[in-house]
Design a protein around this motif. Structure first.
Motif, PDB file in Angstrom:
ATOM      1  N   THR A  11       0.829  -1.187   0.000  1.00  0.00           N
ATOM      2  CA  THR A  11       0.000   0.000   0.000  1.00  0.00           C
ATOM      3  C   THR A  11       0.868   1.244   0.000  1.00  0.00           C
ATOM      4  N   ALA A  12       0.300   2.337  -0.569  1.00  0.00           N
ATOM      5  CA  ALA A  12       0.993   3.612  -0.558  1.00  0.00           C
ATOM      6  C   ALA A  12       0.561   4.466   0.620  1.00  0.00           C
ATOM      7  N   GLU A  13      -0.311   3.948   1.484  1.00  0.00           N
ATOM      8  CA  GLU A  13      -0.753   4.708   2.646  1.00  0.00           C
ATOM      9  C   GLU A  13       0.429   4.997   3.562  1.00  0.00           C
ATOM     10  N   PRO A  14       0.445   6.154   4.207  1.00  0.00           N
ATOM     11  CA  PRO A  14       1.548   6.458   5.134  1.00  0.00           C
ATOM     12  C   PRO A  14       1.569   5.478   6.301  1.00  0.00           C
ATOM     13  N   LEU A  15       2.737   5.317   6.879  1.00  0.00           N
ATOM     14  CA  LEU A  15       2.914   4.479   8.061  1.00  0.00           C
ATOM     15  C   LEU A  15       3.322   5.364   9.228  1.00  0.00           C
ATOM     16  N   ALA A  16       2.634   5.225  10.350  1.00  0.00           N
ATOM     17  CA  ALA A  16       2.997   5.927  11.576  1.00  0.00           C
ATOM     18  C   ALA A  16       3.866   5.017  12.439  1.00  0.00           C
ATOM     19  N   ILE A  17       4.869   5.588  13.069  1.00  0.00           N
ATOM     20  CA  ILE A  17       5.737   4.848  13.982  1.00  0.00           C
ATOM     21  C   ILE A  17       5.798   5.594  15.303  1.00  0.00           C
ATOM     22  N   LEU A  18       5.471   4.906  16.395  1.00  0.00           N
ATOM     23  CA  LEU A  18       5.698   5.415  17.737  1.00  0.00           C
ATOM     24  C   LEU A  18       7.000   4.797  18.204  1.00  0.00           C
ATOM     25  N   ALA A  19       8.045   5.615  18.325  1.00  0.00           N
ATOM     26  CA  ALA A  19       9.412   5.117  18.444  1.00  0.00           C
ATOM     27  C   ALA A  19       9.945   5.211  19.863  1.00  0.00           C
ATOM     28  N   GLY A  20      10.423   4.077  20.365  1.00  0.00           N
ATOM     29  CA  GLY A  20      11.223   4.043  21.573  1.00  0.00           C
ATOM     30  C   GLY A  20      12.698   4.079  21.202  1.00  0.00           C
ATOM     31  N   GLY A  21      13.533   3.515  22.074  1.00  0.00           N
ATOM     32  CA  GLY A  21      14.972   3.593  21.865  1.00  0.00           C
ATOM     33  C   GLY A  21      15.517   2.503  20.973  1.00  0.00           C
ATOM     34  N   GLY A  22      16.775   2.676  20.561  1.00  0.00           N
ATOM     35  CA  GLY A  22      17.468   1.676  19.772  1.00  0.00           C
ATOM     36  C   GLY A  22      17.354   1.898  18.275  1.00  0.00           C
ATOM     37  N   ALA A  23      17.887   0.934  17.530  1.00  0.00           N
ATOM     38  CA  ALA A  23      17.987   1.064  16.080  1.00  0.00           C
ATOM     39  C   ALA A  23      16.714   0.672  15.340  1.00  0.00           C
ATOM     40  N   PHE A  24      15.816  -0.083  15.979  1.00  0.00           N
ATOM     41  CA  PHE A  24      14.703  -0.666  15.243  1.00  0.00           C
ATOM     42  C   PHE A  24      13.723   0.352  14.659  1.00  0.00           C
ATOM     43  N   PRO A  25      13.390   1.440  15.340  1.00  0.00           N
ATOM     44  CA  PRO A  25      12.467   2.394  14.698  1.00  0.00           C
ATOM     45  C   PRO A  25      12.988   2.910  13.359  1.00  0.00           C
ATOM     46  N   ARG A  26      14.266   3.260  13.294  1.00  0.00           N
ATOM     47  CA  ARG A  26      14.843   3.738  12.038  1.00  0.00           C
ATOM     48  C   ARG A  26      14.851   2.630  10.993  1.00  0.00           C
ATOM     49  N   LEU A  27      15.194   1.408  11.392  1.00  0.00           N
ATOM     50  CA  LEU A  27      15.243   0.296  10.447  1.00  0.00           C
ATOM     51  C   LEU A  27      13.860   0.005   9.866  1.00  0.00           C
ATOM     52  N   VAL A  28      12.832   0.065  10.701  1.00  0.00           N
ATOM     53  CA  VAL A  28      11.470  -0.155  10.212  1.00  0.00           C
ATOM     54  C   VAL A  28      11.070   0.967   9.267  1.00  0.00           C
ATOM     55  N   ALA A  29      11.423   2.204   9.618  1.00  0.00           N
ATOM     56  CA  ALA A  29      11.100   3.344   8.750  1.00  0.00           C
ATOM     57  C   ALA A  29      11.770   3.193   7.383  1.00  0.00           C
ATOM     58  N   GLU A  30      13.017   2.757   7.373  1.00  0.00           N
ATOM     59  CA  GLU A  30      13.723   2.585   6.104  1.00  0.00           C
ATOM     60  C   GLU A  30      13.082   1.479   5.270  1.00  0.00           C
ATOM     61  N   ALA A  31      12.649   0.395   5.929  1.00  0.00           N
ATOM     62  CA  ALA A  31      11.998  -0.691   5.198  1.00  0.00           C
ATOM     63  C   ALA A  31      10.668  -0.235   4.599  1.00  0.00           C
ATOM     64  N   ARG A  37       6.263   3.548   0.949  1.00  0.00           N
ATOM     65  CA  ARG A  37       5.363   4.213   1.888  1.00  0.00           C
ATOM     66  C   ARG A  37       6.028   5.443   2.495  1.00  0.00           C
ATOM     67  N   GLU A  38       5.265   6.506   2.681  1.00  0.00           N
ATOM     68  CA  GLU A  38       5.713   7.626   3.474  1.00  0.00           C
ATOM     69  C   GLU A  38       5.650   7.243   4.945  1.00  0.00           C
ATOM     70  N   VAL A  39       6.488   7.880   5.733  1.00  0.00           N
ATOM     71  CA  VAL A  39       6.598   7.519   7.148  1.00  0.00           C
ATOM     72  C   VAL A  39       6.524   8.777   8.001  1.00  0.00           C
ATOM     73  N   VAL A  40       5.765   8.693   9.095  1.00  0.00           N
ATOM     74  CA  VAL A  40       5.753   9.750  10.103  1.00  0.00           C
ATOM     75  C   VAL A  40       6.116   9.114  11.438  1.00  0.00           C
ATOM     76  N   ILE A  41       6.990   9.764  12.180  1.00  0.00           N
ATOM     77  CA  ILE A  41       7.535   9.178  13.398  1.00  0.00           C
ATOM     78  C   ILE A  41       7.296  10.111  14.574  1.00  0.00           C
ATOM     79  N   ALA A  42       6.638   9.588  15.613  1.00  0.00           N
ATOM     80  CA  ALA A  42       6.547  10.266  16.901  1.00  0.00           C
ATOM     81  C   ALA A  42       7.540   9.572  17.828  1.00  0.00           C
ATOM     82  N   ALA A  43       8.629  10.257  18.151  1.00  0.00           N
ATOM     83  CA  ALA A  43       9.707   9.673  18.937  1.00  0.00           C
ATOM     84  C   ALA A  43       9.565  10.110  20.394  1.00  0.00           C
ATOM     85  N   ILE A  44       9.563   9.150  21.311  1.00  0.00           N
ATOM     86  CA  ILE A  44       9.344   9.448  22.720  1.00  0.00           C
ATOM     87  C   ILE A  44      10.604  10.072  23.308  1.00  0.00           C
ATOM     88  N   ARG A  45      10.462  11.299  23.768  1.00  0.00           N
ATOM     89  CA  ARG A  45      11.594  12.030  24.336  1.00  0.00           C
ATOM     90  C   ARG A  45      12.113  11.312  25.586  1.00  0.00           C
TER      91      ARG A  45
END
Length: 292
Positions: A11-31, A37-45
């Motif tokens: 699908t071309a629908e955007p993907l939202a990511i609620l991101a904690g720590g580590g490398a996995f949020p970025r890796l999922v966004a890149e995939a 797909r476009e990606v929007v990320i809310a990263a937990i401060r």
């Protein structure tokens, strides 16, 4: 027809990511981006690492649920991946909550009565009640799943295989109490069980008990908890796990193949070979035998 990289839906629908720590949020966004797909990320401060340049993102406080929901809604993203380490699994304090979160939390007060996995499931339901579909990181980035067999050149010998089998059974029993995903087994004996502090703390504590100059012995075993929703909290390892296991004097690391995320297979294999230990993905037959 073959599915495109980055997930099964194509699908071309955007993907939202609620991101904690580590490398996995970025890796999922890149995939996801590789899959179109476009990606929007809310990263937990305070939890998420920096490094989301090139992606539409913002850092949010733990209690800024209203801001997160507005951010995702404006992007048009319905599918949501919740991924990354969370050091403090707790509800936000009153002084951390934005106004948009007050009504949501008031209507979901029962999350206060659940353990770690219950809490994660309740948080997922909050997002689902706002129209989001929770998607597992492995659905977006299946290449991050641990394969069966070794990463690196070393494999467990017969004694280590027996420790792995015991470790799988014990890790599942321990996980059924919602206490942790991992155990350390040494010579047929459970030497440590993971607590609320996590795998790294367990390995550090075990390292402190190791006699100086002792040869490598024992295995770190990690498995999903029996009640665990793998969309939300799949076990994960990376090069740092290998380094911590080596520092603890272990001979290897074993995880459930297909049920564990690996941050970088090549880096994990290189780290394992450099440390002289094995990293093993236990296949379905092994895990079934261990569960008997």
């Amino acid at each position: 027809m073959a599915c495109p990289a980055g997930g099964e839906r194509g699908t071309a629908e955007p993907l939202a990511i609620l991101a904690g720590g580590g490398a996995f949020p970025r890796l999922v966004a890149e995939a996801a981006r590789a899959g179109g797909r476009e990606v929007v990320i809310a990263a937990i401060r305070g939890e998420a690492d920096p490094g989301f340049e090139g992606f539409h993102h913002r850092f949010v406080g733990r209690g800024q649920l209203g801001a997160v929901l507005r951010f995702f809604r404006k992007s048009g993203a319905r599918d949501l991946v919740i991924v990354g380490g969370i050091r403090q699994r707790r509800l936000p304090r009153l002084d951390e909550i934005d106004l948009g979160a007050v009504w949501v939390l008031l209507t979901h007060l029962r999350i206060l009565r659940h353990g770690d996995d219950g809490l994660l499931r309740k948080i997922a339901r909050i997002f689902e009640s706002r129209g989001h579909r929770i998607v597992g990181a492995a659905e977006i980035a299946p290449h991050l799943l641990m394969p069966a067999g070794p990463l690196g050149t070393r494999i467990p010998d017969a004694a280590a295989q027996a420790d792995v089998a015991l470790g799988i059974a014990e890790a599942r029993a321990h996980g059924a109490c919602d206490l942790g995903q991992g155990v350390i087994v040494v010579d047929g004996r459970v030497a440590a069980r993971e607590g609320r502090e996590g795998t790294d703390a367990m390995l550090a504590a075990h390292a402190a008990t190791r006699p100086p100059g002792a040869p490598p012995r024992g295995v770190l075993v990690k498995c999903p908890k029996p009640m665990q929703d793998l969309r939300l909290d799949m076990p994960a390892i990376g090069p740092a796990t290998v380094a911590a296991a080596a520092a603890a004097g272990l001979a290897g690391v074993a995880v459930e193949a297909g049920g564990t995320l690996v941050a970088d297979r090549a880096a994990v294999a290189a780290a394992a070979d450099a440390a002289g230990l094995f990293v093993w993905g236990a296949d379905a037959a092994e895990t079934e035998r261990a569960g008997r």
